[in-house]
Design a protein around this motif. Structure first.
Motif, PDB file in Angstrom:
ATOM      1  N   THR A   1       0.835  -1.196   0.000  1.00 29.99           N
ATOM      2  CA  THR A   1       0.000   0.000   0.000  1.00 29.99           C
ATOM      3  C   THR A   1       0.872   1.250   0.000  1.00 29.99           C
ATOM      4  N   THR A   2       0.295   2.343  -0.446  1.00 31.15           N
ATOM      5  CA  THR A   2       1.000   3.626  -0.443  1.00 31.15           C
ATOM      6  C   THR A   2       0.725   4.343   0.882  1.00 31.15           C
TER       7      THR A   2
ATOM      8  N   ALA B   1      -0.597   7.209   1.222  1.00 32.16           N
ATOM      9  CA  ALA B   1      -1.938   7.803   1.113  1.00 32.16           C
ATOM     10  C   ALA B   1      -3.021   6.758   1.388  1.00 32.16           C
ATOM     11  N   GLU B   2      -2.835   5.538   0.901  1.00 30.49           N
ATOM     12  CA  GLU B   2      -3.803   4.468   1.171  1.00 30.49           C
ATOM     13  C   GLU B   2      -3.839   4.141   2.655  1.00 30.49           C
ATOM     14  N   ARG B   3      -2.674   4.061   3.279  1.00 32.38           N
ATOM     15  CA  ARG B   3      -2.616   3.754   4.714  1.00 32.38           C
ATOM     16  C   ARG B   3      -3.281   4.852   5.535  1.00 32.38           C
ATOM     17  N   GLU B   4      -3.124   6.083   5.124  1.00 28.78           N
ATOM     18  CA  GLU B   4      -3.762   7.207   5.812  1.00 28.78           C
ATOM     19  C   GLU B   4      -5.292   7.105   5.706  1.00 28.78           C
ATOM     20  N   GLN B   5      -5.780   6.793   4.514  1.00 33.48           N
ATOM     21  CA  GLN B   5      -7.225   6.611   4.317  1.00 33.48           C
ATOM     22  C   GLN B   5      -7.754   5.454   5.161  1.00 33.48           C
ATOM     23  N   HIS B   6      -7.054   4.328   5.138  1.00 33.83           N
ATOM     24  CA  HIS B   6      -7.478   3.158   5.913  1.00 33.83           C
ATOM     25  C   HIS B   6      -7.548   3.486   7.402  1.00 33.83           C
ATOM     26  N   ASP B   7      -6.532   4.184   7.908  1.00 36.97           N
ATOM     27  CA  ASP B   7      -6.493   4.521   9.322  1.00 36.97           C
ATOM     28  C   ASP B   7      -7.678   5.414   9.700  1.00 36.97           C
ATOM     29  N   ALA B   8      -7.963   6.421   8.875  1.00 37.49           N
ATOM     30  CA  ALA B   8      -9.092   7.315   9.148  1.00 37.49           C
ATOM     31  C   ALA B   8     -10.414   6.554   9.122  1.00 37.49           C
ATOM     32  N   LEU B   9     -10.597   5.676   8.134  1.00 39.16           N
ATOM     33  CA  LEU B   9     -11.827   4.892   8.037  1.00 39.16           C
ATOM     34  C   LEU B   9     -11.955   3.916   9.203  1.00 39.16           C
TER      35      LEU B   9
ATOM     36  N   ALA C   1      -6.257  -4.664  -3.410  1.00 40.86           N
ATOM     37  CA  ALA C   1      -5.378  -5.002  -2.290  1.00 40.86           C
ATOM     38  C   ALA C   1      -6.309  -5.202  -1.096  1.00 40.86           C
ATOM     39  N   ALA C   2      -6.472  -6.454  -0.653  1.00 39.51           N
ATOM     40  CA  ALA C   2      -7.422  -6.783   0.405  1.00 39.51           C
ATOM     41  C   ALA C   2      -6.695  -7.410   1.581  1.00 39.51           C
ATOM     42  N   PHE C   3      -6.956  -6.877   2.766  1.00 36.51           N
ATOM     43  CA  PHE C   3      -6.309  -7.346   3.986  1.00 36.51           C
ATOM     44  C   PHE C   3      -7.354  -7.550   5.066  1.00 36.51           C
TER      45      PHE C   3
END
Length: 160
Positions: free
Chosen positions: A15-16, A18-26, A86-88
Motif C-alpha cells: 500500500t501507499t 496515502a492508502e494507509r492514511e485513508q485506511h487509518d481514518a476509516l 489489495a485486500a487485507f
C-alpha cells in the motif's frame, strides 16, 4: 492499538502512504458506529500515465464470509471495471481494502454499503458485539468472529 499492528507485514509494502492514511481514518470512523466505511478519490488524470483517470476506493468493514465476492459482483453488476485489488484482514476481523476502479459514483457507494452491511448483519447478531468479540481475540463459534479467526493477518492482492 495502532492499525498497522493489526495487519500483516506485507501491508506496508503493498500500500501507499496515502492508502494507509485513508485506511487509518476509516478504521477510526468504523469504531464510531456505521457498519461499512468507505471513501474514494480520483487517482491520476486522463493525461497522466500513472492513474489514467481511475478511482481509488477504500473500504473498511467487519469482515464477513464472501465479502470480497460481494464487492466484486456488486461493482461488476454496476458496470464498474476493477483494475487492482489489495485486500487485507486485521487480527481483529476487520477488512481493510483498496480497489482501483474505472469509475465510481455516490449511487455505487450506497449499493455497495448496503450489500456489505447486509452480509455483516447476516453473520453476526450486531456489529458492536462483533467488534467487542474481535477485541477479545475472536471465538471459534460461527459467523464473522470464526471467519476472522481463520483468516487472521490475511492478505490478497490482484492487479490487472
Amino acid at each position: 492499538m495502532a492499525l498497522l499492528e493489526l495487519l500483516p507485514g506485507n501491508y506496508v509494502a503493498s500500500t501507499t502512504p496515502a492508502e494507509r492514511e485513508q485506511h487509518d481514518a476509516l478504521h477510526r470512523r468504523l469504531k464510531g458506529g456505521e457498519t461499512v466505511q468507505l471513501a474514494w478519490e480520483p487517482i491520476g488524470s486522463a493525461h497522466d500515465k500513472g492513474g489514467g483517470g481511475h478511482i481509488a476506493l477504500y473500504l473498511v468493514f467487519p469482515d464477513a464470509v464472501n465479502s470480497l465476492s460481494i464487492i466484486t459482483s456488486t461493482l461488476g453488476s454496476l458496470g464498474v471495471n476493477i483494475l487492482r485489488v489489495a485486500a487485507f484482514s486485521t487480527t481483529t476481523g476487520i477488512a481493510i481494502d483498496t480497489l482501483e476502479l474505472s469509475a465510481f459514483e455516490e449511487a455505487h457507494a450506497e449499493q455497495l454499503k448496503a450489500r456489505l452491511a447486509d452480509a455483516a448483519l447476516a453473520t453476526t447478531p450486531s456489529v458492536g458485539a462483533s467488534l467487542d468479540a474481535f477485541d477479545g481475540g475472536g471465538s471459534e463459534g460461527g459467523g464473522v468472529a470464526a471467519h476472522a479467526h481463520t483468516h487472521r493477518h490475511s492478505a490478497v492482492r490482484f492487479q490487472v
